[in-house]
Design an enzyme around this catalytic site. Structure first.
Site, PDB file in Angstrom:
ATOM      1  N   LYS A   1      60.606 -23.802 -82.172  1.00  0.00           N
ATOM      2  CA  LYS A   1      59.530 -24.651 -82.656  1.00  0.00           C
ATOM      3  C   LYS A   1      58.268 -24.277 -81.901  1.00  0.00           C
ATOM      4  O   LYS A   1      58.096 -24.627 -80.741  1.00  0.00           O
ATOM      5  CB  LYS A   1      59.827 -26.133 -82.424  1.00  0.00           C
ATOM      6  CG  LYS A   1      58.865 -26.988 -83.214  1.00  0.00           C
ATOM      7  CD  LYS A   1      58.681 -28.377 -82.668  1.00  0.00           C
ATOM      8  CE  LYS A   1      57.589 -28.474 -81.657  1.00  0.00           C
ATOM      9  NZ  LYS A   1      56.245 -28.104 -82.117  1.00  0.00           N
TER      10      LYS A   1
ATOM     11  N   GLU B   1      47.399 -31.952 -62.996  1.00  0.00           N
ATOM     12  CA  GLU B   1      47.202 -30.645 -63.616  1.00  0.00           C
ATOM     13  C   GLU B   1      45.965 -30.724 -64.509  1.00  0.00           C
ATOM     14  O   GLU B   1      45.958 -31.455 -65.500  1.00  0.00           O
ATOM     15  CB  GLU B   1      48.441 -30.298 -64.447  1.00  0.00           C
ATOM     16  CG  GLU B   1      48.419 -28.874 -64.943  1.00  0.00           C
ATOM     17  CD  GLU B   1      49.644 -28.526 -65.777  1.00  0.00           C
ATOM     18  OE1 GLU B   1      50.068 -29.351 -66.611  1.00  0.00           O
ATOM     19  OE2 GLU B   1      50.154 -27.404 -65.619  1.00  0.00           O
TER      20      GLU B   1
ATOM     21  N   CYS C   1      50.165 -22.305 -66.512  1.00  0.00           N
ATOM     22  CA  CYS C   1      50.953 -23.174 -65.634  1.00  0.00           C
ATOM     23  C   CYS C   1      50.881 -22.700 -64.189  1.00  0.00           C
ATOM     24  O   CYS C   1      51.058 -23.495 -63.281  1.00  0.00           O
ATOM     25  CB  CYS C   1      52.392 -23.220 -66.115  1.00  0.00           C
ATOM     26  SG  CYS C   1      53.084 -21.587 -66.322  1.00  0.00           S
TER      27      CYS C   1
ATOM     28  N   GLU D   1      60.602 -25.507 -68.115  1.00  0.00           N
ATOM     29  CA  GLU D   1      59.476 -24.865 -67.408  1.00  0.00           C
ATOM     30  C   GLU D   1      58.286 -25.787 -67.619  1.00  0.00           C
ATOM     31  O   GLU D   1      57.759 -25.869 -68.729  1.00  0.00           O
ATOM     32  CB  GLU D   1      59.184 -23.482 -67.998  1.00  0.00           C
ATOM     33  CG  GLU D   1      60.316 -22.490 -67.871  1.00  0.00           C
ATOM     34  CD  GLU D   1      60.535 -21.976 -66.453  1.00  0.00           C
ATOM     35  OE1 GLU D   1      59.792 -22.380 -65.537  1.00  0.00           O
ATOM     36  OE2 GLU D   1      61.467 -21.179 -66.276  1.00  0.00           O
TER      37      GLU D   1
HETATM   38  P1  NAD Z   1      53.479 -30.153 -74.562  1.00  0.00           P
HETATM   39  O1  NAD Z   1      54.490 -30.687 -73.611  1.00  0.00           O
HETATM   40  O2  NAD Z   1      52.523 -31.090 -75.163  1.00  0.00           O
HETATM   41  O3  NAD Z   1      54.197 -29.407 -75.782  1.00  0.00           O
HETATM   42  C1  NAD Z   1      55.124 -28.360 -75.607  1.00  0.00           C
HETATM   43  C2  NAD Z   1      56.005 -28.258 -76.845  1.00  0.00           C
HETATM   44  O4  NAD Z   1      56.864 -29.394 -76.911  1.00  0.00           O
HETATM   45  C3  NAD Z   1      55.215 -28.249 -78.163  1.00  0.00           C
HETATM   46  O5  NAD Z   1      55.815 -27.329 -79.053  1.00  0.00           O
HETATM   47  C4  NAD Z   1      55.383 -29.684 -78.643  1.00  0.00           C
HETATM   48  O6  NAD Z   1      55.231 -29.814 -80.032  1.00  0.00           O
HETATM   49  C5  NAD Z   1      56.812 -29.988 -78.188  1.00  0.00           C
HETATM   50  N1  NAD Z   1      57.155 -31.408 -78.058  1.00  0.00           N
HETATM   51  C6  NAD Z   1      56.321 -32.461 -77.863  1.00  0.00           C
HETATM   52  N2  NAD Z   1      57.032 -33.616 -77.796  1.00  0.00           N
HETATM   53  C7  NAD Z   1      58.342 -33.276 -77.937  1.00  0.00           C
HETATM   54  C8  NAD Z   1      59.568 -34.025 -77.952  1.00  0.00           C
HETATM   55  N3  NAD Z   1      59.583 -35.340 -77.802  1.00  0.00           N
HETATM   56  N4  NAD Z   1      60.722 -33.349 -78.110  1.00  0.00           N
HETATM   57  C9  NAD Z   1      60.729 -32.016 -78.243  1.00  0.00           C
HETATM   58  N5  NAD Z   1      59.616 -31.264 -78.258  1.00  0.00           N
HETATM   59  C10 NAD Z   1      58.427 -31.880 -78.092  1.00  0.00           C
HETATM   60  O7  NAD Z   1      52.729 -28.985 -73.769  1.00  0.00           O
HETATM   61  P2  NAD Z   1      51.421 -28.169 -74.226  1.00  0.00           P
HETATM   62  O8  NAD Z   1      50.239 -29.073 -74.109  1.00  0.00           O
HETATM   63  O9  NAD Z   1      51.688 -27.461 -75.496  1.00  0.00           O
HETATM   64  O10 NAD Z   1      51.364 -27.046 -73.071  1.00  0.00           O
HETATM   65  C11 NAD Z   1      50.727 -27.198 -71.840  1.00  0.00           C
HETATM   66  C12 NAD Z   1      51.727 -27.579 -70.744  1.00  0.00           C
HETATM   67  O11 NAD Z   1      52.750 -26.593 -70.658  1.00  0.00           O
HETATM   68  C13 NAD Z   1      51.111 -27.637 -69.365  1.00  0.00           C
HETATM   69  O12 NAD Z   1      51.588 -28.767 -68.686  1.00  0.00           O
HETATM   70  C14 NAD Z   1      51.618 -26.367 -68.694  1.00  0.00           C
HETATM   71  O13 NAD Z   1      51.666 -26.403 -67.293  1.00  0.00           O
HETATM   72  C15 NAD Z   1      52.964 -26.236 -69.295  1.00  0.00           C
HETATM   73  N6  NAD Z   1      53.416 -24.861 -69.185  1.00  0.00           N
HETATM   74  C16 NAD Z   1      54.437 -24.575 -68.309  1.00  0.00           C
HETATM   75  C17 NAD Z   1      54.855 -23.254 -68.141  1.00  0.00           C
HETATM   76  C18 NAD Z   1      55.959 -22.906 -67.198  1.00  0.00           C
HETATM   77  O14 NAD Z   1      56.527 -21.825 -67.353  1.00  0.00           O
HETATM   78  N7  NAD Z   1      56.316 -23.741 -66.240  1.00  0.00           N
HETATM   79  C19 NAD Z   1      54.253 -22.247 -68.895  1.00  0.00           C
HETATM   80  C20 NAD Z   1      53.211 -22.585 -69.765  1.00  0.00           C
HETATM   81  C21 NAD Z   1      52.817 -23.903 -69.918  1.00  0.00           C
END
Ligand code: NAD
Length: 478
Positions: A169, A379, A278, A244
């Site tokens: 997704k 963050e 991140c 992650e």
């Molecule tokens: P997000 O958590 O809003 O969304 C991530 C994904 O999860 C999206 O595809 C979203 O549609 C999905 N999602 C949302 N609610 C869900 C649920 N209840 N069940 C299942 N899936 C769900 O994150 P974002 O705003 O897209 O990305 C930014 C964040 O990602 C930042 O906090 C960043 O630090 C983190 N990030 C972490 C890493 C790492 O490797 N640790 C890498 C990149 C980004």
């Protein structure tokens, strides 16, 4: 307008609901995306379940050939995937190209690593124990918008190399490049249904993928708050999970550091991808005696970066991903200034007609930062580099660890002893010593504390898709 369809059971699937994806540099529409819901997620999971026995029973050598072909197709389609990535996400085209190439390299890496899924053989007095590593089953792969292709490849490649099938997704507002990446992988000769893409909101499609009894493994990258919800939902069926999550990465500059190298490195890791990484540098701790010299260099680097539409040549910083992201960054900067920080560079949108419709923001440097400020504790996910001075290395390590996150941390020093003391004292999954990246394909990547669970990349990435089985064989009478 181009419509990005879903990919379910080897077929392109449209939908009555079509959302528009907008370019963050101009506000113009880029493409439509067919949006699914729980039903499409279920269909995709069922397809992945049917494909699992076919794919998992293929010899690893043959799966390796398919992954190699997938890497070749991704490279062949690089320009188109990269163009979509810049148009939907904002990053400069050059960065999008390297992201796509890096994803192809990850496929090649796991084409080899998948052949090294070795078990163990143990001798008991009356028996022999064989320890097998077998694929878990259907995996749900859920990814964010900041590196929608790269981060998906970290999941797709080991998942397939292990013999698992998947439903992915992509992020709702940046699904185009990720979908084309999976399409290329699927075209490489996978059985129908082994690789699926369902578009839609996290609250429906994402939730179905996590809750369904069909998915046995959840690999999630995103915010810590979302990760917490995913973990809670996965707990209902004790699913295997990799998380992650967010970061708040410190960058320590010791008095004996190579200052120009440290300043260039901090500027790059704080501002590239507009700080929406991140492992971005989020907090800089600099030794008192070199603080002024380091700060001057960082400020001049921040002011020299070329901002613009990522499709234009020479642009180093594109727009931020969304207005929401830019608002949050502004709030964090305003909060820091209210609490006594000094604005040394940036802090506002660039001026000019070419910046009027996109979510642009100038790289920002703040002096006199402290831990009462949100920018130092939460963050930001924006191009902000707050600087705080320290008097001893012990103090720097304590400040660096004063956070609920633990993804990446960096230290610049000329002393091996200091480097090792600091690196061993930091509570973080990855430590960069005189480098500003903790990512290496063959090494584990992941977080301590609330930055996550499990590891991606290297052999650890493959293990995340394998279950352990012990077969005990009686050979003599017990
Ligand atoms: P997000 O958590 O809003 O969304 C991530 C994904 O999860 C999206 O595809 C979203 O549609 C999905 N999602 C949302 N609610 C869900 C649920 N209840 N069940 C299942 N899936 C769900 O994150 P974002 O705003 O897209 O990305 C930014 C964040 O990602 C930042 O906090 C960043 O630090 C983190 N990030 C972490 C890493 C790492 O490797 N640790 C890498 C990149 C980004």
């Amino acid at each position: 307008m181009h419509i990005s369809h879903m990919l379910i059971d080897g077929t392109s699937v449209s939908s009555r609901k079509v959302d528009t994806i907008f370019n963050p540099a101009s506000g113009e529409p880029v493409a439509g995306v067919a949006v699914g819901g729980r039903e499409e997620a279920r269909l995709a999971l069922e397809a992945a379940k049917r494909a699992f026995p076919v794919w998992s029973s293929m010899p690893a050598e043959e799966r390796s050939e398919v992954l190699r072909e997938a890497a070749r197709l991704v490279r062949q389609r690089r320009d188109e995937i990269a163009r979509l990535l810049t148009l939907e996400q904002g990053k400069p085209l050059k960065s999008s190209r390297s992201e796509v190439l890096s994803a192809a390299d990850v496929l090649d890496y796991y084409a080899e690593e998948g052949k090294r899924n070795t078990g163990q053989w143990l001798a008991g007095p009356h028996s022999r124990s064989i320890v097998l590593r077998q694929p878990i089953g259907v995996a749900a792969l859920i990814t964010p918008w900041n590196y929608p292709v790269d981060l998906l490849s970290w999941k797709v490649a080991p998942c397939l190399a292990a013999g698992c099938t998947f439903v992915s997704k992509p992020p709702s507002l940046a699904p185009l490049a990720a979908t084309e990446f999976v399409r290329a992988v699927s075209d490489a000769g996978l059985p129908a249904g082994a690789a699926n893409v369902v578009h839609g909101p996290g609250g429906t499609v994402g939730a179905e993928l996590v809750e369904s009894p069909i998915s046995r493994k959840i690999a999630f990258t995103g915010e810590t708050a979302t990760g917490r919800a995913v973990m809670a939902a996965a707990a209902a069926r004790i699913k295997r999970i990799s998380l992650e999550l967010g970061g708040q990465s410190p960058f320590i500059v010791c008095a004996d550091a190579d200052l120009p190298a440290a300043a260039a490195s901090a500027a790059h890791r704080a501002f590239s991808n507009m700080g929406q990484i991140c492992v971005s540098v989020n907090r800089i701790y600099v030794a008192d005696e070199v603080a002024e010299a380091f700060t001057d260099q960082l400020v001049s680097l921040a002011e020299s970066l070329k901002i613009g539409d990522g499709m234009q040549p020479g642009v180093e910083l594109g727009p931020m991903f969304s207005s929401q992201q830019r608002e949050k960054t502004k709030e964090h900067v305003a909060d820091a200034l209210e609490r006594g920080a000094e604005l040394l560079a940036g802090g506002s949108e660039p001026e000019g007609e070419e910046f009027s419709r996109g979510f642009f923001f100038r790289p920002t440097v703040l002096g006199r930062a402290d831990h009462s400020m949100r920018v130092m504790m939460e963050e930001t996910f924006g191009p902000v580099a707050p600087i705080m001075k320290f008097r001893s290395v012990q103090e720097a390590v304590a400040l660096a660890n004063d956070t609920e996150y633990g993804l990446a941390a960096y230290v610049y020093t000329g002393s091996l002893k200091t480097a090792m003391q600091v690196a061993e004292g930091l509570e973080s999954g990855g430590i960069g010593v005189n480098v500003n990246s903790v990512i290496d394909r063959q090494a584990p990547f992941g977080g301590w504390k609330q930055s996550g669970l499990g590891r991606e990349l290297g052999r650890w990435g493959l293990e995340a898709y394998l279950e352990t089985k012990h077969i005990r064989v009686g050979v003599w009478k017990e």
